[in-house]
Design a protein around this motif. Structure first.
Motif, PDB file in Angstrom:
ATOM      1  N   CYS A 109     -82.997 -21.414  -8.553  1.00 24.77           N
ATOM      2  CA  CYS A 109     -81.739 -21.796  -7.895  1.00 24.77           C
ATOM      3  C   CYS A 109     -81.739 -23.314  -7.734  1.00 24.77           C
ATOM      4  O   CYS A 109     -82.682 -23.984  -8.104  1.00 24.77           O
ATOM      5  CB  CYS A 109     -81.592 -21.109  -6.538  1.00 24.77           C
ATOM      6  SG  CYS A 109     -82.858 -21.571  -5.342  1.00 24.77           S
ATOM      7  N   ALA A 110     -80.647 -23.826  -7.154  1.00 21.95           N
ATOM      8  CA  ALA A 110     -80.487 -25.279  -7.071  1.00 21.95           C
ATOM      9  C   ALA A 110     -81.040 -25.862  -5.774  1.00 21.95           C
ATOM     10  O   ALA A 110     -80.940 -27.066  -5.541  1.00 21.95           O
ATOM     11  CB  ALA A 110     -79.009 -25.636  -7.217  1.00 21.95           C
ATOM     12  N   CYS A 111     -81.642 -25.052  -4.915  1.00 21.04           N
ATOM     13  CA  CYS A 111     -82.171 -25.555  -3.643  1.00 21.04           C
ATOM     14  C   CYS A 111     -83.266 -26.603  -3.865  1.00 21.04           C
ATOM     15  O   CYS A 111     -84.083 -26.466  -4.767  1.00 21.04           O
ATOM     16  CB  CYS A 111     -82.758 -24.413  -2.818  1.00 21.04           C
ATOM     17  SG  CYS A 111     -81.514 -23.327  -2.129  1.00 21.04           S
ATOM     18  N   SER A 112     -83.268 -27.599  -2.995  1.00 25.18           N
ATOM     19  CA  SER A 112     -84.269 -28.657  -3.083  1.00 25.18           C
ATOM     20  C   SER A 112     -85.665 -28.118  -2.754  1.00 25.18           C
ATOM     21  O   SER A 112     -85.824 -27.223  -1.936  1.00 25.18           O
ATOM     22  CB  SER A 112     -83.909 -29.770  -2.103  1.00 25.18           C
ATOM     23  OG  SER A 112     -85.014 -30.628  -1.937  1.00 25.18           O
ATOM     24  N   THR A 113     -86.658 -28.692  -3.407  1.00 24.06           N
ATOM     25  CA  THR A 113     -88.038 -28.279  -3.145  1.00 24.06           C
ATOM     26  C   THR A 113     -88.685 -29.140  -2.069  1.00 24.06           C
ATOM     27  O   THR A 113     -89.851 -28.970  -1.751  1.00 24.06           O
ATOM     28  CB  THR A 113     -88.893 -28.393  -4.421  1.00 24.06           C
ATOM     29  OG1 THR A 113     -88.725 -29.716  -4.948  1.00 24.06           O
ATOM     30  CG2 THR A 113     -88.477 -27.379  -5.463  1.00 24.06           C
ATOM     31  N   SER A 114     -87.928 -30.103  -1.528  1.00 26.56           N
ATOM     32  CA  SER A 114     -88.568 -31.038  -0.592  1.00 26.56           C
ATOM     33  C   SER A 114     -87.783 -31.150   0.706  1.00 26.56           C
ATOM     34  O   SER A 114     -87.305 -32.211   1.065  1.00 26.56           O
ATOM     35  CB  SER A 114     -88.707 -32.414  -1.251  1.00 26.56           C
ATOM     36  OG  SER A 114     -87.434 -32.858  -1.666  1.00 26.56           O
ATOM     37  N   ALA A 115     -87.643 -30.022   1.416  1.00 26.89           N
ATOM     38  CA  ALA A 115     -86.956 -30.048   2.709  1.00 26.89           C
ATOM     39  C   ALA A 115     -87.993 -29.921   3.820  1.00 26.89           C
ATOM     40  O   ALA A 115     -89.005 -29.253   3.651  1.00 26.89           O
ATOM     41  CB  ALA A 115     -85.969 -28.909   2.794  1.00 26.89           C
ATOM     42  N   ASP A 116     -87.746 -30.570   4.930  1.00 28.29           N
ATOM     43  CA  ASP A 116     -88.694 -30.533   6.046  1.00 28.29           C
ATOM     44  C   ASP A 116     -88.340 -29.450   7.058  1.00 28.29           C
ATOM     45  O   ASP A 116     -89.153 -28.633   7.421  1.00 28.29           O
ATOM     46  CB  ASP A 116     -88.732 -31.895   6.751  1.00 28.29           C
ATOM     47  CG  ASP A 116     -89.366 -32.938   5.853  1.00 28.29           C
ATOM     48  OD1 ASP A 116     -90.251 -32.563   5.061  1.00 28.29           O
ATOM     49  OD2 ASP A 116     -88.978 -34.111   5.941  1.00 28.29           O
ATOM     50  N   GLU A 117     -87.095 -29.486   7.519  1.00 31.87           N
ATOM     51  CA  GLU A 117     -86.696 -28.545   8.565  1.00 31.87           C
ATOM     52  C   GLU A 117     -86.792 -27.118   8.043  1.00 31.87           C
ATOM     53  O   GLU A 117     -86.222 -26.796   7.000  1.00 31.87           O
ATOM     54  CB  GLU A 117     -85.254 -28.847   8.995  1.00 31.87           C
ATOM     55  CG  GLU A 117     -84.880 -28.164  10.279  1.00 31.87           C
ATOM     56  CD  GLU A 117     -83.368 -28.203  10.506  1.00 31.87           C
ATOM     57  OE1 GLU A 117     -82.849 -27.244  11.061  1.00 31.87           O
ATOM     58  OE2 GLU A 117     -82.731 -29.207  10.107  1.00 31.87           O
ATOM     59  N   PRO A 118     -87.521 -26.249   8.748  1.00 29.76           N
ATOM     60  CA  PRO A 118     -87.715 -24.881   8.242  1.00 29.76           C
ATOM     61  C   PRO A 118     -86.397 -24.182   7.946  1.00 29.76           C
ATOM     62  O   PRO A 118     -85.417 -24.352   8.658  1.00 29.76           O
ATOM     63  CB  PRO A 118     -88.451 -24.186   9.400  1.00 29.76           C
ATOM     64  CG  PRO A 118     -89.139 -25.279  10.121  1.00 29.76           C
ATOM     65  CD  PRO A 118     -88.248 -26.486  10.000  1.00 29.76           C
ATOM     66  N   ASN A 119     -86.392 -23.414   6.873  1.00 30.22           N
ATOM     67  CA  ASN A 119     -85.233 -22.610   6.469  1.00 30.22           C
ATOM     68  C   ASN A 119     -83.953 -23.421   6.314  1.00 30.22           C
ATOM     69  O   ASN A 119     -82.859 -22.929   6.568  1.00 30.22           O
ATOM     70  CB  ASN A 119     -85.029 -21.449   7.438  1.00 30.22           C
ATOM     71  CG  ASN A 119     -86.192 -20.478   7.390  1.00 30.22           C
ATOM     72  OD1 ASN A 119     -86.638 -20.098   6.304  1.00 30.22           O
ATOM     73  ND2 ASN A 119     -86.708 -20.102   8.547  1.00 30.22           N
ATOM     74  N   SER A 120     -84.088 -24.671   5.874  1.00 24.72           N
ATOM     75  CA  SER A 120     -82.903 -25.505   5.649  1.00 24.72           C
ATOM     76  C   SER A 120     -82.564 -25.576   4.166  1.00 24.72           C
ATOM     77  O   SER A 120     -81.459 -25.944   3.796  1.00 24.72           O
ATOM     78  CB  SER A 120     -83.134 -26.915   6.203  1.00 24.72           C
ATOM     79  OG  SER A 120     -84.162 -27.548   5.470  1.00 24.72           O
ATOM     80  N   SER A 121     -83.519 -25.247   3.311  1.00 28.24           N
ATOM     81  CA  SER A 121     -83.261 -25.340   1.873  1.00 28.24           C
ATOM     82  C   SER A 121     -83.334 -23.939   1.271  1.00 28.24           C
ATOM     83  O   SER A 121     -84.286 -23.591   0.574  1.00 28.24           O
ATOM     84  CB  SER A 121     -84.291 -26.264   1.220  1.00 28.24           C
ATOM     85  OG  SER A 121     -83.975 -26.440  -0.137  1.00 28.24           O
ATOM     86  N   ILE A 122     -82.344 -23.137   1.602  1.00 23.82           N
ATOM     87  CA  ILE A 122     -82.324 -21.747   1.149  1.00 23.82           C
ATOM     88  C   ILE A 122     -80.913 -21.372   0.701  1.00 23.82           C
ATOM     89  O   ILE A 122     -79.950 -22.024   1.092  1.00 23.82           O
ATOM     90  CB  ILE A 122     -82.788 -20.776   2.274  1.00 23.82           C
ATOM     91  CG1 ILE A 122     -81.913 -20.943   3.516  1.00 23.82           C
ATOM     92  CG2 ILE A 122     -84.245 -21.008   2.616  1.00 23.82           C
ATOM     93  CD1 ILE A 122     -82.239 -19.951   4.628  1.00 23.82           C
ATOM     94  N   CYS A 123     -80.809 -20.366  -0.136  1.00 24.65           N
ATOM     95  CA  CYS A 123     -79.503 -19.918  -0.612  1.00 24.65           C
ATOM     96  C   CYS A 123     -79.606 -18.431  -0.934  1.00 24.65           C
ATOM     97  O   CYS A 123     -80.698 -17.858  -0.872  1.00 24.65           O
ATOM     98  CB  CYS A 123     -79.086 -20.718  -1.848  1.00 24.65           C
ATOM     99  SG  CYS A 123     -79.966 -20.232  -3.344  1.00 24.65           S
ATOM    100  N   PRO A 124     -78.483 -17.786  -1.288  1.00 23.32           N
ATOM    101  CA  PRO A 124     -78.565 -16.347  -1.584  1.00 23.32           C
ATOM    102  C   PRO A 124     -79.595 -16.017  -2.659  1.00 23.32           C
ATOM    103  O   PRO A 124     -80.199 -14.940  -2.628  1.00 23.32           O
ATOM    104  CB  PRO A 124     -77.150 -16.014  -2.053  1.00 23.32           C
ATOM    105  CG  PRO A 124     -76.275 -16.997  -1.344  1.00 23.32           C
ATOM    106  CD  PRO A 124     -77.089 -18.277  -1.295  1.00 23.32           C
ATOM    107  N   ILE A 125     -79.841 -16.927  -3.596  1.00 26.10           N
ATOM    108  CA  ILE A 125     -80.764 -16.606  -4.692  1.00 26.10           C
ATOM    109  C   ILE A 125     -82.213 -16.601  -4.208  1.00 26.10           C
ATOM    110  O   ILE A 125     -82.933 -15.619  -4.390  1.00 26.10           O
ATOM    111  CB  ILE A 125     -80.569 -17.584  -5.878  1.00 26.10           C
ATOM    112  CG1 ILE A 125     -79.153 -17.450  -6.451  1.00 26.10           C
ATOM    113  CG2 ILE A 125     -81.621 -17.307  -6.976  1.00 26.10           C
ATOM    114  CD1 ILE A 125     -78.777 -18.475  -7.503  1.00 26.10           C
TER     115      ILE A 125
END
Lengths: 428, 429
Positions: free
Chosen positions: B19-35
């Motif tokens: 999916c297109a979500c970033s691999t470098s997010a800090d805040e938990p569960n901030s870089s998530i999507c339906p996929i």
């Protein structure tokens, strides 16, 4: 919608919509099978385990219809996750508008009923092993299942990914063709969906496969022979042929579909969406087990069988072999259809009564798919169209062609519709 | 003794594997999507950049790659796995049949495969949290043959592998996760989920000792899965038999077979081989160079720039000084100045470094050949025993050179040339 009240009243009796969009406009209406996501509307796919799941996105086909000005009017009921041939494997069972004691078919039961009672309406539905042809035939509408991979599955709640095809039901081939051109075509969100050109290679020959004609209800057999005579009168040449191998289609289909289904259903564990449990003090295995208790009997059966056929010790014997059967059958059928369509009745029986269908043992129920499974297993496009009414109930025939020759099917049905009037009890 | 490894490393793509979500997010569960949450209706779409990284690694590890690659579903229930199956690879993995070249041997690479990382489980005292940011991050699993025969080799292998990955753009600061297979005798024991290199080497050491102990006492070594406890420094039985694992693999039907097109891949860099070439051997000098360049691309650039034009020792000296003062971003012109200073034998202080950077001329004591000759002769005259010792011990030569160079702040190379000339003329003091 002007007749929203009437629709709701009828829905109370026939149970075809699981949700109705109260704010929908009147013109260019379309409904969506409940295993296809519409943003903001609960999508249960007929299962209790998905109670409360409201997808945050539209399926690609829904988005494309809306973009072209079509109006979404409601979600249609279905067998749980598509597991069924009569629409009875779920908590809300659709009823056949021609005889309310009888089933509407399955698994796209609500879609077929909606099409049979609403005018100017397209039903987006889905078929894995016959879920479009079957209810379309029982409810007397046109049901079209495109070539696998021509319509994006993004937004479809999976039954068996290598077999699932989003398709359409309507009251005419013309309406289906319009909608098909809107929803088909490559989609970056579905890797298996391609931009292949759809052809319209017309055939003058119709092939009847002997093995498919076994075990068919006498009344249907007689009326089907009459149909063939009529088609000969329209200039088609009818040929009979034998294809022993086609008997392998049902076991191969159920092995592949159950193997894939058992992996697709693994995700329902009760803590991310759908049915939510509070029992967070339990160990995760017990937690998952409790969450999964609400699966229906047929879903549980397919999880158990599907897990078995892909387990290491028997995988070669079942799953791997079934994949080979599928590839081989696709070749054999394509060879057969170089210059011909394959034609058969859509269903071997008339729509049964709801209580009869619910009591059918699994193997007998699976055998009801004998005519719809071969094209579904092999991803071949097919269409079911009404051709007769027996004791007031519609009967459908199914036409199959080679991959990506989808237009030829709609062309055929279009010609048929010029000489035959479909009957409907309701025109809401 | 046979040791095999399964190493998991994160592929440094910007977005996740499917999916297109970033691999470098800090805040938990901030870089998530339906996929990557596995929402019903979502489908995976393959990140081609991850495929390219994987192909580069495959080529760097001398693996063969087929014309196509495909994925499978590995089904198991665990709270960190959103779909309850992991999309991974089996038969048509990215690469197979390669090797990593160590100083004295090659370690076979059995398979390289792409897969998605599960979510991260955070265990607290009374509860557990799940961070799905990690769910769907692309991982590369590298499986070796059981060719590793000692802890030293294990360490050397892991560092060489990490170095290759580092030079292909991987973030080696991220902890690597590995499973170890160790058999001292016949039974194969798997030590699962070891995090970090130190733990990996320690776990191997303790497991080897445990098995050797049992073996010497003629006790049975059980083929089993164990885990490493960092606190007790012991491996512990996980009480599960390997044969019990049943993942029910099937083809991933949402991803078609991916056709691999021949493409220009990132060129691999083998720091071990380069260090050996620079040092002209495999001794301490090679180790010094390797330590500097193994995980430092700028240091390697500096070495490559100066290679053959300045003495190796001068390059080492300057790079070490630049490391010390965090000044490796220095321009090449300044770097060359520093090399000149080092070659002349002048120690590089912070002050010298600043002067060079500011363009102030550094006083390199330019010593005339006559002065060098005079000093050499003086030392020999004062220490008449030196010549006699030199006949027995050639190292005395270097002693004289060092002494003179230090005293005059002269270039040792020049001193040694002058000394050789003087000795050849038969100078006897």
């Amino acid at each position: 919608m002007k007749n929203l009240g009437e629709i709701k009243d009828l829905n109370q009796r026939l149970h075809f919509f699981s949700a109705i969009n109260d704010s929908a406009k009147d013109a260019a209406r379309f409904s969506v099978k409940d295993n296809i996501c519409v943003k903001g509307f609960e999508a249960r796919a007929g299962s209790k385990i998905l109670s409360g799941y409201v997808p945050p996105f539209d399926a690609t086909c829904v988005e494309r219809m809306a973009k072209k000005g079509y109006n979404f009017i409601g979600k249609t009921v279905m067998d749980e996750f598509g597991f069924g041939s009569f629409g009875v494997n779920t908590d809300v069972q659709a009823r056949n508008p021609f005889d309310e004691k009888r089933v509407a078919g399955g698994s796209s039961s609500g879609a077929a009923v909606a099409t049979a009672v609403l005018k100017d309406h397209i039903a987006i539905s889905e078929s894995t092993g016959g879920s479009i042809s079957n209810p379309a035939s029982f409810c007397g509408v046109v049901g079209f299942t495109p070539t696998y991979g021509t319509v994006s599955r993004y937004g479809l709640i999976d039954y068996a990914n290598s077999l699932d095809k989003i398709g359409l039901m309507a009251r005419s081939s013309e309406e289906i063709r319009k909608a098909f051109d809107i929803i088909r075509g490559a989609d970056r969100y579905d890797t298996t969906c391609t931009e292949n050109g759809i052809t319209d290679s017309k055939k003058k020959k119709l092939v009847v496969i002997d093995q498919l004609m076994h075990g068919i209800d006498d009344g249907i057999l007689a009326s089907f022979e009459a149909l063939l005579a009529k088609l000969e009168g329209m200039g088609y040449k009818v040929e009979r042929t034998s294809l022993d191998f086609i008997d392998k289609a049902i076991p191969a289909y159920y092995i592949i579909s159950m193997a894939e289904a058992s992996t697709n259903l693994a995700k329902y564990t009760g803590y991310k969406y759908g049915r939510q449990l509070d029992a967070f003090t339990k160990k995760y295995n017990e937690f998952f087990t409790e969450a999964r208790e609400v699966f229906g009997m047929e879903a549980k059966r397919r999880i158990v069988l599907g897990t078995f056929v892909r387990s290491a010790s028997v995988k070669e014997r079942y799953y791997t072999k079934a994949l080979k059967v599928r590839a081989l059958l696709a070749n054999k059928l394509s060879e057969l259809m170089k210059d011909a369509f394959v034609i058969s009745p859509t269903m071997p029986i008339m729509a049964p009564k709801i209580d009869e269908a619910a009591e059918l043992p699994p193997l007998q129920a699976y055998a009801m798919d004998s005519l719809t499974i071969p094209p579904n297993l092999t991803g071949l496009p097919h269409v079911s169209f009404p051709y007769d009414y027996l004791k007031g109930m519609p009967v459908g025939a199914q036409l199959v062609t080679t991959h990506f020759n989808d237009y030829a099917l709609l062309d055929f049905v279009g010609k048929w519709e010029k000489s035959f009037d479909y009957k409907f009890k309701y025109n809401l | 003794m046979k040791i095999g490894l399964e190493v998991h490393v994160a592929i440094p793509t910007k977005s996740k594997l499917f999916c297109a979500c970033s691999t470098s997010a800090d805040e938990p569960n901030s870089s998530i999507c339906p996929i990557c949450m596995g929402f019903p209706g979502s489908k995976p779409m393959l990140n081609k950049a991850a495929i390219e990284y994987a192909l580069s690694v495959s080529a760097a590890l001398h693996c063969k790659t087929g014309k196509a690659t495909s994925f499978v579903r590995k089904v198991y229930f665990y709270p960190d796995l959103p779909k309850s199956y992991q999309i991974t690879q089996l038969q048509d993995a990215i690469g197979f049949g390669g090797y990593v070249e160590l100083e004295k041997k090659k370690i076979g690479i059995r398979r390289i495969q792409l897969e998605e990382d599960p979510a991260k489980i955070i265990r607290e005292d009374n509860y557990t949290l799940i961070d799905f940011n990690r769910s769907g991050v692309p991982l590369l699993e590298i499986v070796t043959e059981p060719d590793i025969a000692s802890q030293d080799e294990l360490r050397e292998f892991v560092n060489e592998l990490r170095s290759i990955l580092y030079y292909l753009g991987f973030d080696i600061e991220r902890e690597i996760k590995a499973d170890l297979n160790i058999s001292v005798a016949d039974a194969r024991v798997e030590v699962k989920n070891v995090n970090g290199i130190r733990n990996l080497v320690d776990a191997a050491q303790h497991e080897i000792r445990r098995q050797e102990d049992l073996h010497s006492k003629k006790q049975k070594i059980v083929a089993e899965t164990r885990s490493y406890n960092e606190k007790t420094l012991r491996t512990e039985s996980s009480r599960e038999k390997e044969s019990d694992e049943e993942y029910g693999f099937i083809y991933e039907p949402d991803l078609t077979v991916y056709q691999i097109k021949p493409k220009k891949l990132a060129k691999p860099i083998y720091a071990g081989i380069i260090a050996r070439e620079l040092a002209g051997g495999t001794g301490q000098l090679k180790k010094t160079v390797l330590d500097l360049i193994q995980f430092d691309s700028r240091a390697l650039e500096l070495f490559e720039h100066a290679r053959g034009k300045w003495p190796l020792q001068s390059i080492i000296n300057v790079v070490e000084v630049l490391n010390k003062y965090g000044a490796k971003d220095i321009g090449m012109a300044h770097f060359e100045k520093l090399l000149d200073v080092a070659r002349a034998g002048t120690p590089i202080s912070k002050q010298v470094l600043e002067q060079v950077k500011k363009g102030v001329k550094v006083e390199i004591s330019e010593v005339s050949s006559a002065e060098v000759d005079r000093e050499i002769k003086e030392i020999i005259r004062k220490n008449s025993h030196l010549l006699k010792e030199y006949e027995k011990n050639p190292k005395v030569f270097n002693f004289i050179v060092g002494d003179v160079a230090k005293k005059l702040k002269a270039n040792p190379k020049e001193v040694s040339e002058r000394l050789r000339g003087i000795l050849e003329k038969g100078f006897k003091g």
